[in-house]
Design an enzyme around this catalytic site. Sequence first.
Site, PDB file in Angstrom:
ATOM      1  N   LYS A   6      31.317   1.049  -3.425  1.00  0.00           N
ATOM      2  CA  LYS A   6      29.884   1.379  -3.526  1.00  0.00           C
ATOM      3  C   LYS A   6      29.146   0.361  -4.399  1.00  0.00           C
ATOM      4  O   LYS A   6      28.088  -0.136  -4.028  1.00  0.00           O
ATOM      5  CB  LYS A   6      29.718   2.778  -4.135  1.00  0.00           C
ATOM      6  CG  LYS A   6      28.305   3.099  -4.570  1.00  0.00           C
ATOM      7  CD  LYS A   6      28.175   4.503  -5.083  1.00  0.00           C
ATOM      8  CE  LYS A   6      28.207   4.645  -6.576  1.00  0.00           C
ATOM      9  NZ  LYS A   6      27.038   4.109  -7.300  1.00  0.00           N
ATOM     10  N   ASN A   7      29.721   0.064  -5.559  1.00  0.00           N
ATOM     11  CA  ASN A   7      28.999  -0.803  -6.492  1.00  0.00           C
ATOM     12  C   ASN A   7      29.075  -2.280  -6.116  1.00  0.00           C
ATOM     13  O   ASN A   7      28.492  -3.121  -6.799  1.00  0.00           O
ATOM     14  CB  ASN A   7      29.494  -0.570  -7.928  1.00  0.00           C
ATOM     15  CG  ASN A   7      29.027   0.773  -8.459  1.00  0.00           C
ATOM     16  OD1 ASN A   7      28.203   1.445  -7.830  1.00  0.00           O
ATOM     17  ND2 ASN A   7      29.545   1.167  -9.608  1.00  0.00           N
ATOM     18  N   ARG A  39      26.864  10.903  -2.513  1.00  0.00           N
ATOM     19  CA  ARG A  39      26.186   9.647  -2.857  1.00  0.00           C
ATOM     20  C   ARG A  39      27.211   8.531  -3.044  1.00  0.00           C
ATOM     21  O   ARG A  39      26.909   7.362  -2.786  1.00  0.00           O
ATOM     22  CB  ARG A  39      25.403   9.800  -4.170  1.00  0.00           C
ATOM     23  CG  ARG A  39      24.115  10.580  -4.054  1.00  0.00           C
ATOM     24  CD  ARG A  39      23.311  10.405  -5.328  1.00  0.00           C
ATOM     25  NE  ARG A  39      23.499   9.059  -5.840  1.00  0.00           N
ATOM     26  CZ  ARG A  39      23.713   8.743  -7.100  1.00  0.00           C
ATOM     27  NH1 ARG A  39      23.716   9.650  -8.018  1.00  0.00           N
ATOM     28  NH2 ARG A  39      23.899   7.494  -7.457  1.00  0.00           N
ATOM     29  N   CYS A  84      21.475   8.833 -11.148  1.00  0.00           N
ATOM     30  CA  CYS A  84      22.111   9.914 -11.900  1.00  0.00           C
ATOM     31  C   CYS A  84      21.475  10.089 -13.270  1.00  0.00           C
ATOM     32  O   CYS A  84      21.132   9.109 -13.927  1.00  0.00           O
ATOM     33  CB  CYS A  84      23.591   9.600 -12.111  1.00  0.00           C
ATOM     34  SG  CYS A  84      24.610   9.994 -10.706  1.00  0.00           S
ATOM     35  N   ARG A 108      18.294   4.689 -18.976  1.00  0.00           N
ATOM     36  CA  ARG A 108      18.697   3.502 -18.217  1.00  0.00           C
ATOM     37  C   ARG A 108      17.514   2.540 -18.115  1.00  0.00           C
ATOM     38  O   ARG A 108      16.882   2.405 -17.071  1.00  0.00           O
ATOM     39  CB  ARG A 108      19.243   3.904 -16.844  1.00  0.00           C
ATOM     40  CG  ARG A 108      20.474   4.774 -16.991  1.00  0.00           C
ATOM     41  CD  ARG A 108      21.058   5.231 -15.698  1.00  0.00           C
ATOM     42  NE  ARG A 108      22.034   4.304 -15.171  1.00  0.00           N
ATOM     43  CZ  ARG A 108      22.807   4.559 -14.126  1.00  0.00           C
ATOM     44  NH1 ARG A 108      22.711   5.701 -13.492  1.00  0.00           N
ATOM     45  NH2 ARG A 108      23.669   3.666 -13.701  1.00  0.00           N
ATOM     46  N   ASP A 131      32.638   5.330 -15.410  1.00  0.00           N
ATOM     47  CA  ASP A 131      32.593   6.071 -14.142  1.00  0.00           C
ATOM     48  C   ASP A 131      33.878   6.856 -13.869  1.00  0.00           C
ATOM     49  O   ASP A 131      33.944   7.610 -12.890  1.00  0.00           O
ATOM     50  CB  ASP A 131      32.313   5.119 -12.967  1.00  0.00           C
ATOM     51  CG  ASP A 131      30.860   4.681 -12.930  1.00  0.00           C
ATOM     52  OD1 ASP A 131      30.051   5.203 -13.715  1.00  0.00           O
ATOM     53  OD2 ASP A 131      30.531   3.800 -12.098  1.00  0.00           O
TER      54      ASP A 131
HETATM   55  C1  UD1 Z   1      26.388   0.077 -13.044  1.00  0.00           C
HETATM   56  C2  UD1 Z   1      27.060   0.915 -12.017  1.00  0.00           C
HETATM   57  C3  UD1 Z   1      27.367   2.305 -12.569  1.00  0.00           C
HETATM   58  C4  UD1 Z   1      28.159   2.189 -13.870  1.00  0.00           C
HETATM   59  C5  UD1 Z   1      27.488   1.234 -14.848  1.00  0.00           C
HETATM   60  C6  UD1 Z   1      28.320   0.965 -16.093  1.00  0.00           C
HETATM   61  C7  UD1 Z   1      26.177   0.036  -9.931  1.00  0.00           C
HETATM   62  C8  UD1 Z   1      25.323   0.258  -8.735  1.00  0.00           C
HETATM   63  N1  UD1 Z   1      26.193   1.025 -10.844  1.00  0.00           N
HETATM   64  O1  UD1 Z   1      25.151   0.706 -13.375  1.00  0.00           O
HETATM   65  O2  UD1 Z   1      28.113   3.031 -11.596  1.00  0.00           O
HETATM   66  O3  UD1 Z   1      28.266   3.454 -14.477  1.00  0.00           O
HETATM   67  O4  UD1 Z   1      27.230  -0.031 -14.194  1.00  0.00           O
HETATM   68  O5  UD1 Z   1      29.572   0.480 -15.740  1.00  0.00           O
HETATM   69  O6  UD1 Z   1      26.850  -0.962 -10.046  1.00  0.00           O
HETATM   70  N2  UD1 Z   1      21.023  -1.177 -20.409  1.00  0.00           N
HETATM   71  C9  UD1 Z   1      19.967  -1.512 -21.224  1.00  0.00           C
HETATM   72  N3  UD1 Z   1      18.986  -2.327 -20.723  1.00  0.00           N
HETATM   73  C10 UD1 Z   1      19.018  -2.817 -19.452  1.00  0.00           C
HETATM   74  C11 UD1 Z   1      20.105  -2.470 -18.626  1.00  0.00           C
HETATM   75  C12 UD1 Z   1      21.093  -1.633 -19.133  1.00  0.00           C
HETATM   76  O7  UD1 Z   1      19.901  -1.099 -22.385  1.00  0.00           O
HETATM   77  O8  UD1 Z   1      18.104  -3.556 -19.075  1.00  0.00           O
HETATM   78  C13 UD1 Z   1      22.073  -0.279 -20.927  1.00  0.00           C
HETATM   79  C14 UD1 Z   1      22.071   1.072 -20.221  1.00  0.00           C
HETATM   80  O9  UD1 Z   1      21.164   1.954 -20.830  1.00  0.00           O
HETATM   81  C15 UD1 Z   1      23.501   1.530 -20.382  1.00  0.00           C
HETATM   82  C16 UD1 Z   1      24.295   0.224 -20.377  1.00  0.00           C
HETATM   83  O10 UD1 Z   1      23.345  -0.822 -20.609  1.00  0.00           O
HETATM   84  O11 UD1 Z   1      23.673   2.144 -21.636  1.00  0.00           O
HETATM   85  C17 UD1 Z   1      25.039  -0.034 -19.081  1.00  0.00           C
HETATM   86  O12 UD1 Z   1      24.138  -0.155 -18.017  1.00  0.00           O
HETATM   87  P1  UD1 Z   1      24.401  -1.128 -16.790  1.00  0.00           P
HETATM   88  O13 UD1 Z   1      25.660  -1.893 -17.019  1.00  0.00           O
HETATM   89  O14 UD1 Z   1      23.157  -1.899 -16.552  1.00  0.00           O
HETATM   90  O15 UD1 Z   1      24.631  -0.092 -15.626  1.00  0.00           O
HETATM   91  P2  UD1 Z   1      24.027  -0.114 -14.152  1.00  0.00           P
HETATM   92  O16 UD1 Z   1      23.975  -1.494 -13.643  1.00  0.00           O
HETATM   93  O17 UD1 Z   1      22.798   0.726 -14.115  1.00  0.00           O
END
Ligand code: UD1
Length: 416
Positions: free
Chosen positions: A22-23, A396, A116, A121, A304
């Site tokens: 998925k990711n 999902r 979710c 986020r 995850d």
């Molecule tokens: C992706 C995965 C999700 C997984 C997560 C962490 C996909 C589609 N989803 O989500 O399944 O749980 O990685 O392994 O690949 N953060 C900030 N600022 C930003 C972006 C992120 O502070 O601009 C923080 C978030 O609040 C969170 C952490 O970074 O605490 C991790 O987020 P991130 O690695 O960006 O996760 P996703 O890409 O949303």
Amino acid sequence: MGKLKIVGGDRLQGEVSVSGAKNAVLPIMAACLLTSEPCTIYPVPALQDVLVMRDLLEFLGARVELCAGQMRIEARDVVPQEVSQDLMRRLRASNLVLGPLLSRFHWARIAYPGGCDIGSRPMDLHLKGLAAMGAEIGDSHGFISAQCARLQPADIQLDFPSVGATENLMMAAVLAEGTTIIRNVAKEPEIVDLQNFLNSIGARVRGAGLDTIRVDGVNQTGGVVHQLIPDRIEAGTHLVAAAITQGEVVVRDIIPEHVEAMLAKLREAGIGLEVYADAVRVTGRGRPRPVDIKTLPYPGFPTDMQPQMVSLLALADGTSTVTENIFEKRFKYVDELRRMGAEIKVEGRMAVIIGVDHLSGAVVQATDLRAAAGLVLAGLAAENTTVVEDTAHLDRGYERLDAKYNSLGANIARLP
Ligand code: UD1
């Protein structure tokens, strides 16, 4: 939202295959916006999130055909336009269209994404990186707008190795002028898969899987046929399903090195594991031993997989701790596990899990995708009947999880 009725107590036995990741598929679908040539991706898992991303690409003007796990995307006639909240809030990863749109069309406007409810986020890292590349960013009334001439070379240091920010910035840099350097990037296998896809369409990206990614901008991109990596979180979920039911299952189509952190913890918990080139045989033997886990960016233990492991450790012979370092609201499902007899205390970012010798069936509510998986696993191990409500969350991110487990001897029925 759908319900699953699980009659627990059956040992899972047999073989199960892992679907495409998925990711990996979601960012790669977004990356198809970088080229006017057709791209084909396979094996595309039948997931609700994939269908939402398809709707989003079609809304932008791409032609998307999905047949028997092969998805063909042609983004020749894409016209960037404002993406409404309705579309964006159905999927967190919808924010991954920002980088490609800006790179190719120099303009994008999207509502803040949904997804979710597991914690805050933000997108500050994505936006800071794009601004460093010369984009003018607007962030107001729930919308993000970005525009630029052509994106410029930049040396970007991420404050945290965010998966989404790494992917968005990699894609933005593909058609940028000169070389973009992105430091302290996420190292997840899905980032490597995205790099492989991008290079196959003519981009020049190196460093994925390491701390720093360098992207030399190109002027032209083409099409490709790309095979996705298997889903390591689905694979990990199956490993725990076998362990929690004290079953014996061969998980096929797995890349063992992608699940190393999970294998290490399962081994520590006393679960039998035989690792082959693209399969793992799992044997559950009595109650697991307690273990301590901290979730971390890859190659650490994945957030995850946290709820699934908590379900397993709820039945351990002793007290375990699980510390959640990525998403601060990811223990919301614990109240539901308690209804099944689990003894878990949450203190801030840490759950203290006092193992019990059995769980009992109850009506529980899934609060997010991975929580839903954790509750299904608990239901498989519990005495009597468990009803997991709101299982739309599960669809999902898992392709026919109930059917896969029924083929291993589980007793799961879908209720309307
Ligand atoms: C992706 C995965 C999700 C997984 C997560 C962490 C996909 C589609 N989803 O989500 O399944 O749980 O990685 O392994 O690949 N953060 C900030 N600022 C930003 C972006 C992120 O502070 O601009 C923080 C978030 O609040 C969170 C952490 O970074 O605490 C991790 O987020 P991130 O690695 O960006 O996760 P996703 O890409 O949303």
